[in-house]
Design a protein around this motif. Sequence first.
Motif, PDB file in Angstrom:
ATOM      1  N   ARG A 136       0.826  -1.195   0.000  1.00 34.04           N
ATOM      2  CA  ARG A 136       0.000   0.000   0.000  1.00 34.04           C
ATOM      3  C   ARG A 136       0.866   1.253   0.000  1.00 34.04           C
ATOM      4  O   ARG A 136       1.865   1.355   0.724  1.00 34.04           O
ATOM      5  CB  ARG A 136      -0.925   0.007   1.222  1.00 34.04           C
ATOM      6  N   LEU A 137       0.464   2.226  -0.794  1.00 30.83           N
ATOM      7  CA  LEU A 137       1.135   3.523  -0.874  1.00 30.83           C
ATOM      8  C   LEU A 137       0.173   4.576  -0.358  1.00 30.83           C
ATOM      9  O   LEU A 137      -0.871   4.819  -0.962  1.00 30.83           O
ATOM     10  CB  LEU A 137       1.517   3.816  -2.337  1.00 30.83           C
ATOM     11  N   PHE A 138       0.517   5.198   0.755  1.00 32.21           N
ATOM     12  CA  PHE A 138      -0.367   6.235   1.294  1.00 32.21           C
ATOM     13  C   PHE A 138       0.334   7.580   1.432  1.00 32.21           C
ATOM     14  O   PHE A 138      -0.189   8.607   1.016  1.00 32.21           O
ATOM     15  CB  PHE A 138      -0.929   5.820   2.651  1.00 32.21           C
ATOM     16  N   HIS A 139       1.513   7.595   2.016  1.00 29.15           N
ATOM     17  CA  HIS A 139       2.119   8.863   2.420  1.00 29.15           C
ATOM     18  C   HIS A 139       2.661   9.698   1.259  1.00 29.15           C
ATOM     19  O   HIS A 139       2.765  10.915   1.387  1.00 29.15           O
ATOM     20  CB  HIS A 139       3.224   8.608   3.448  1.00 29.15           C
ATOM     21  N   ALA A 141      -3.221   2.399  -8.226  1.00 31.15           N
ATOM     22  CA  ALA A 141      -2.501   3.651  -7.987  1.00 31.15           C
ATOM     23  C   ALA A 141      -2.107   3.787  -6.523  1.00 31.15           C
ATOM     24  O   ALA A 141      -1.151   4.506  -6.199  1.00 31.15           O
ATOM     25  CB  ALA A 141      -3.359   4.834  -8.421  1.00 31.15           C
ATOM     26  N   SER A 142      -2.816   3.108  -5.643  1.00 31.43           N
ATOM     27  CA  SER A 142      -2.526   3.181  -4.206  1.00 31.43           C
ATOM     28  C   SER A 142      -1.482   2.159  -3.775  1.00 31.43           C
ATOM     29  O   SER A 142      -1.420   1.784  -2.607  1.00 31.43           O
ATOM     30  CB  SER A 142      -3.811   2.964  -3.399  1.00 31.43           C
ATOM     31  N   THR A 143      -0.626   1.704  -4.717  1.00 30.75           N
ATOM     32  CA  THR A 143       0.450   0.771  -4.370  1.00 30.75           C
ATOM     33  C   THR A 143       1.797   1.292  -4.866  1.00 30.75           C
ATOM     34  O   THR A 143       1.863   2.072  -5.828  1.00 30.75           O
ATOM     35  CB  THR A 143       0.213  -0.624  -4.982  1.00 30.75           C
ATOM     36  N   TYR A 144       2.848   0.832  -4.229  1.00 24.79           N
ATOM     37  CA  TYR A 144       4.201   1.164  -4.665  1.00 24.79           C
ATOM     38  C   TYR A 144       4.493   0.572  -6.043  1.00 24.79           C
ATOM     39  O   TYR A 144       5.388   1.043  -6.747  1.00 24.79           O
ATOM     40  CB  TYR A 144       5.220   0.638  -3.655  1.00 24.79           C
ATOM     41  N   GLU A 145       3.754  -0.461  -6.426  1.00 23.54           N
ATOM     42  CA  GLU A 145       3.973  -1.130  -7.703  1.00 23.54           C
ATOM     43  C   GLU A 145       3.188  -0.499  -8.846  1.00 23.54           C
ATOM     44  O   GLU A 145       3.133  -1.049  -9.952  1.00 23.54           O
ATOM     45  CB  GLU A 145       3.600  -2.609  -7.588  1.00 23.54           C
ATOM     46  N   GLY A 146       2.563   0.647  -8.608  1.00 25.04           N
ATOM     47  CA  GLY A 146       1.759   1.313  -9.624  1.00 25.04           C
ATOM     48  C   GLY A 146       2.570   1.746 -10.837  1.00 25.04           C
ATOM     49  O   GLY A 146       3.795   1.563 -10.908  1.00 25.04           O
ATOM     50  N   ARG A 151      -6.407  -3.341   8.611  1.00 27.63           N
ATOM     51  CA  ARG A 151      -5.387  -2.434   9.134  1.00 27.63           C
ATOM     52  C   ARG A 151      -4.134  -2.493   8.265  1.00 27.63           C
ATOM     53  O   ARG A 151      -3.020  -2.719   8.741  1.00 27.63           O
ATOM     54  CB  ARG A 151      -5.043  -2.727  10.601  1.00 27.63           C
ATOM     55  N   MET A 152      -4.328  -2.266   6.972  1.00 33.29           N
ATOM     56  CA  MET A 152      -3.237  -2.311   6.016  1.00 33.29           C
ATOM     57  C   MET A 152      -2.517  -0.974   6.023  1.00 33.29           C
ATOM     58  O   MET A 152      -3.054   0.047   5.581  1.00 33.29           O
ATOM     59  CB  MET A 152      -3.797  -2.622   4.630  1.00 33.29           C
ATOM     60  N   ILE A 153      -1.316  -0.949   6.554  1.00 30.48           N
ATOM     61  CA  ILE A 153      -0.565   0.305   6.656  1.00 30.48           C
ATOM     62  C   ILE A 153       0.326   0.493   5.429  1.00 30.48           C
ATOM     63  O   ILE A 153       0.508  -0.411   4.618  1.00 30.48           O
ATOM     64  CB  ILE A 153       0.282   0.336   7.946  1.00 30.48           C
ATOM     65  N   ASP A 154       0.864   1.699   5.299  1.00 28.08           N
ATOM     66  CA  ASP A 154       1.795   1.995   4.213  1.00 28.08           C
ATOM     67  C   ASP A 154       2.868   0.912   4.189  1.00 28.08           C
ATOM     68  O   ASP A 154       3.508   0.633   5.206  1.00 28.08           O
ATOM     69  CB  ASP A 154       2.415   3.368   4.419  1.00 28.08           C
TER      70      ASP A 154
END
Length: 469
Positions: free
Chosen positions: A359-362, A403-408, A448-451
């Motif tokens: 997951r990519l959040f920050h 788009a909300s992942t580092y692998e996007g 509870r999937m964190i960055d």
Amino acid sequence: MIATLAAAALIPVMSPAAKAEGSELTVESYALPIGAKIPTLEELQNPEVRSKLARDSKVAESPAVPQEMLGSATAGLPRATEPSAHPPATADTSEGIAAAGSLYPDPSRKMSRTECRNELDGHLFYAKSRFAMCGGIQMVQTWFERRRPVGQTAFTAWVIGTIPNPKDRSVQFDYYYSNFHDSGRNLSEGLRVDTTLKMDMLHAPRARKTQSGSPPPSRTFDRLKRENRTYMHDVAFDAGQGVGPDDLITMAYQPTVKVTFPLAWPGTPKPTDSQRITFAGMNWDAAGYLPNSDVADTKKRGGAAFAYIAELPYSMKAGAPERAVAQHLNQAHKKPGETYPKLSTKDVPGFDADHRLHRLFHDAARKKKNRADARKVCVEVWGADYATNDPAGPRECDEYPFASTYEGAAQPTTEPGARKNNWSAKALAKNDNSKAGTILGEFYDKNRMIDGRNSRGEEVDGYIVRITN
């Protein structure tokens, strides 16, 4: 769904006396997975049966941790070389349908002894969800006189771990022993059983935990059998002690059972045998973008989850609200060469434990770039008016990995070593895309999937996608 760890067992441990020529009294000890057949004392009179027992006990000083375990909790520990025999954890719908207005059901937060026993058949580890797991091991001792089996003792050690309350930071472990068996000549009344526990702090090593209860105290085989009780050990960390923007605390939890033979067994100089019952990695967080983050009480703010891969389920079944997205992802997985952008060697990640998504959040700019790169392809392939040029109805540009992942799509921009164009974009029905996005958001929240990566780029959390028909 189910995550299991293929069985591994200790090499038989023989006392020094057993190695001496002419020793009259010796002991052999084995650790076996749940469900493995234990030969009877009568069967053990056959040397071939004893040899088979030794062969069946795979040589392993310590069982490998599941491949589906994530992040720093596994640092320096042996890992399983293959994925577990079953798909890893996802939401369990057997305990009720999704709440009104929800498309993704609540993951299970409880587990019965019967369920643990059934699912551990032939394995050492079972994860029902990121909030319910268990492990177990059979401990077997064969007592010899003049190299002939004259007695046997055996028992099973179990640990069930749960995070019962989504609005609480407590992780609960229930310990119990069962399946006691003794036959022939032995000293079960002097066979001591110790349950030891190792807790290693990883992220936030200075964080102070609160505990209640404990693993079982030192007991003899006979006393454990008489007591027939469950021991509970509760572990929690207050919010505000973690590291990084998500207030992350990570701990590895390793319970071990150890047997010590009595000195009263003549000629046996107190051999010992120990085996890890299971392994759990846990994350505590107070991430502001996850539920329960606005609670003032530091004992309640945020939550905890076991550090295991979860599965995001998407269905291609007729009538499924996310069907078009599921079909797109299935194509990206099984026929990537037919997707856009074109790449003959395309191998899109996210469908197995070796190629998980994070997951990519920050990094909001990176998420925006992921979407922009995907939309550029949609415009090139389906036209600048792709959103409105389909008579069937409005469309959106669906991208995978999300788009909300580092692998996007923009991964190579910030990770130069990443493969370019190793993703897929497709113009598809707006309604399906919207529903799939809702499922993804609920999946993130409820697990509870964190960055997924820290400031050094190291894995913190991750997941995979499961497409069903």
